[in-house]
Design a protein around this motif. Structure first.
Motif, mmCIF file in Angstrom:
data_model
loop_
_atom_site.group_PDB
_atom_site.id
_atom_site.type_symbol
_atom_site.label_atom_id
_atom_site.label_comp_id
_atom_site.label_asym_id
_atom_site.label_seq_id
_atom_site.Cartn_x
_atom_site.Cartn_y
_atom_site.Cartn_z
ATOM 1 N N LEU A 33 42.289 31.290 37.109
ATOM 2 C CA LEU A 33 41.732 30.047 36.297
ATOM 3 C C LEU A 33 40.390 29.568 36.864
ATOM 4 N N LEU A 34 40.182 29.950 38.293
ATOM 5 C CA LEU A 34 38.641 29.477 38.982
ATOM 6 C C LEU A 34 37.777 30.536 38.571
ATOM 7 N N VAL A 35 37.972 31.687 38.345
ATOM 8 C CA VAL A 35 36.924 32.603 37.981
ATOM 9 C C VAL A 35 36.181 32.181 36.936
ATOM 10 N N PRO A 36 35.081 32.520 36.220
ATOM 11 C CA PRO A 36 34.429 31.941 35.010
ATOM 12 C C PRO A 36 35.304 32.609 34.070
ATOM 13 N N PRO A 37 35.237 31.992 32.773
ATOM 14 C CA PRO A 37 36.199 32.694 31.564
ATOM 15 C C PRO A 37 35.727 33.942 31.337
ATOM 16 N N ALA A 38 34.267 34.188 31.092
ATOM 17 C CA ALA A 38 34.124 35.596 30.815
ATOM 18 C C ALA A 38 34.562 36.448 31.611
ATOM 19 N N MET A 39 34.340 36.203 32.986
ATOM 20 C CA MET A 39 34.988 37.218 33.955
ATOM 21 C C MET A 39 36.155 37.446 33.977
ATOM 22 N N CYS A 40 37.131 36.343 33.439
ATOM 23 C CA CYS A 40 38.441 36.355 33.645
ATOM 24 C C CYS A 40 39.116 37.438 32.281
ATOM 25 N N ARG A 41 38.057 37.176 31.327
ATOM 26 C CA ARG A 41 38.345 38.034 30.270
ATOM 27 C C ARG A 41 38.116 39.407 30.513
ATOM 28 N N ASP A 42 36.939 39.865 31.193
ATOM 29 C CA ASP A 42 36.769 40.994 31.530
ATOM 30 C C ASP A 42 38.032 41.866 32.679
ATOM 31 N N MET A 43 38.515 40.921 33.255
ATOM 32 C CA MET A 43 39.423 41.268 34.403
ATOM 33 C C MET A 43 40.747 41.614 33.502
ATOM 34 N N THR A 44 41.233 40.822 32.618
ATOM 35 C CA THR A 44 42.505 41.237 31.834
ATOM 36 C C THR A 44 42.209 42.061 30.772
ATOM 37 N N ARG A 45 41.114 42.232 30.196
ATOM 38 C CA ARG A 45 40.810 43.188 29.101
ATOM 39 C C ARG A 45 40.574 44.734 29.886
ATOM 40 N N ILE A 46 39.760 44.793 30.740
ATOM 41 C CA ILE A 46 39.296 45.871 31.107
ATOM 42 C C ILE A 46 39.780 46.537 32.325
ATOM 43 N N GLU A 47 40.110 45.634 33.338
ATOM 44 C CA GLU A 47 40.913 45.886 34.553
ATOM 45 C C GLU A 47 42.425 45.840 34.418
ATOM 46 N N LYS A 48 42.702 45.190 33.134
ATOM 47 C CA LYS A 48 44.082 45.046 32.999
ATOM 48 C C LYS A 48 45.008 44.455 34.145
ATOM 49 N N VAL A 49 44.583 43.227 34.575
ATOM 50 C CA VAL A 49 45.273 42.561 35.502
ATOM 51 C C VAL A 49 45.967 41.219 34.900
ATOM 52 N N SER A 50 47.031 40.890 35.322
ATOM 53 C CA SER A 50 47.510 39.632 35.096
ATOM 54 C C SER A 50 48.415 38.970 36.006
ATOM 55 N N ALA A 51 48.811 37.652 36.100
ATOM 56 C CA ALA A 51 49.310 36.834 37.082
ATOM 57 C C ALA A 51 50.893 37.506 37.002
ATOM 58 N N GLU A 52 51.247 37.759 36.153
ATOM 59 C CA GLU A 52 52.707 38.085 36.067
ATOM 60 C C GLU A 52 52.814 39.752 36.697
ATOM 61 N N ARG A 53 51.885 40.379 36.186
ATOM 62 C CA ARG A 53 52.408 42.168 36.720
ATOM 63 C C ARG A 53 51.291 42.639 37.884
ATOM 64 N N SER A 54 50.400 42.017 38.064
ATOM 65 C CA SER A 54 49.443 42.540 39.255
ATOM 66 C C SER A 54 49.716 41.787 40.722
ATOM 67 N N SER A 55 49.213 42.507 41.757
ATOM 68 C CA SER A 55 49.342 41.750 42.838
ATOM 69 C C SER A 55 48.144 40.991 42.989
ATOM 70 N N ILE A 56 47.953 40.256 44.254
ATOM 71 C CA ILE A 56 47.091 39.624 44.618
ATOM 72 C C ILE A 56 45.797 40.593 44.889
ATOM 73 N N ASN A 57 46.100 41.496 45.579
ATOM 74 C CA ASN A 57 45.111 42.679 45.821
ATOM 75 C C ASN A 57 44.246 43.249 44.446
ATOM 76 N N GLN A 58 45.401 43.420 43.527
ATOM 77 C CA GLN A 58 44.880 44.173 42.378
ATOM 78 C C GLN A 58 44.037 43.088 41.834
#
Length: 231
Positions: free
Chosen positions: A183-208
């Protein structure tokens, strides 16, 4: 306390004294209700005790008494703590920790160790006596006030979140912590993290999640998006 309860290093006393002379002594605490001030003070005191090799378990089992009794090193820790108190905190220490219990002097077989406070009991006693709920709630406010800025980056944001989360009496669960990062990172950056890096709060670790954030900050995500568009 983990470091204090470990085995003592049994360092050479002369070398140990030389080290302590170059280490600033802990500050004194007067019983102010600021939780962060208390936390900084007790952590500094524990670090100094660790350097002074005041390490070892708080109790040991006595075969002759068939009971657990305080160790000498824990008594030293309690006395050391008392020497770094002042004002209302020192008054409480003398009234509560150092007082002779009622009936002790008239007992036929008084056991001086039976009424002694452990180091951790003193720390908890100071916390219960002086730290107010209003001060504790300020720590949660600090956690919620952390922001992301591009200059400092995700690492600094994460360090701040972790710092305040550890100080909270009831730290946020892992999902809440991970969700807070996204929630804290910029929206565009969050979209890139979820779309490209495939991370999510449910499935990914904090390190990921953090690695994904750092990757996007370096521009790796942007490069991946451009590649996808070309394809």
């Amino acid at each position: 306390m983990f470091y204090l309860h470990g085995p003592p290093l049994n360092q050479n006393s002369a070398a140990q004294k030389a080290i302590l002379q170059n280490v600033p002594k802990p500050s004194k605490w007067n019983g102010e209700s600021d939780y962060m001030r208390f936390d900084e003070w007790i952590l500094g005191l524990i670090q100094w005790m660790n350097i002074a090799d005041q390490c070892g378990p708080p109790t040991r089992f006595s075969q002759t008494r068939s009971a657990h009794i305080l160790t000498s090193v824990d008594l030293i820790r309690t006395n050391t703590l008392g020497s770094y108190l002042e004002g209302n905190a020192l008054r409480w220490f003398r009234d509560e920790v150092q007082k002779v219990p009622d009936g002790f002097s008239t007992s036929r077989n008084p056991d001086p160790l039976s009424y002694r406070w452990t180091f951790m009991q003193v720390v908890n006693g100071l916390y219960q006596r002086f730290i107010h709920e209003a001060s504790i709630s300020q720590v949660a406010d600090k956690f919620n006030e952390v922001i992301y800025n591009r200059k400092d980056g995700a690492k600094v944001m994460f360090s701040e979140l972790k710092r305040w989360a550890v100080c909270m009496p009831i730290p946020p669960d892992l999902y809440t912590f991970k969700r807070r990062i996204l929630l804290l990172v910029p929206p565009a950056m969050c979209r890139d993290m979820t779309r490209i890096e495939k991370v999510s709060a449910e499935r990914s670790s904090i390190n990921q999640i953090m690695q994904a954030a750092i990757s996007c900050e370096r521009g790796d995500c942007t490069g991946s998006i451009m590649q996808m568009r070309v394809l």
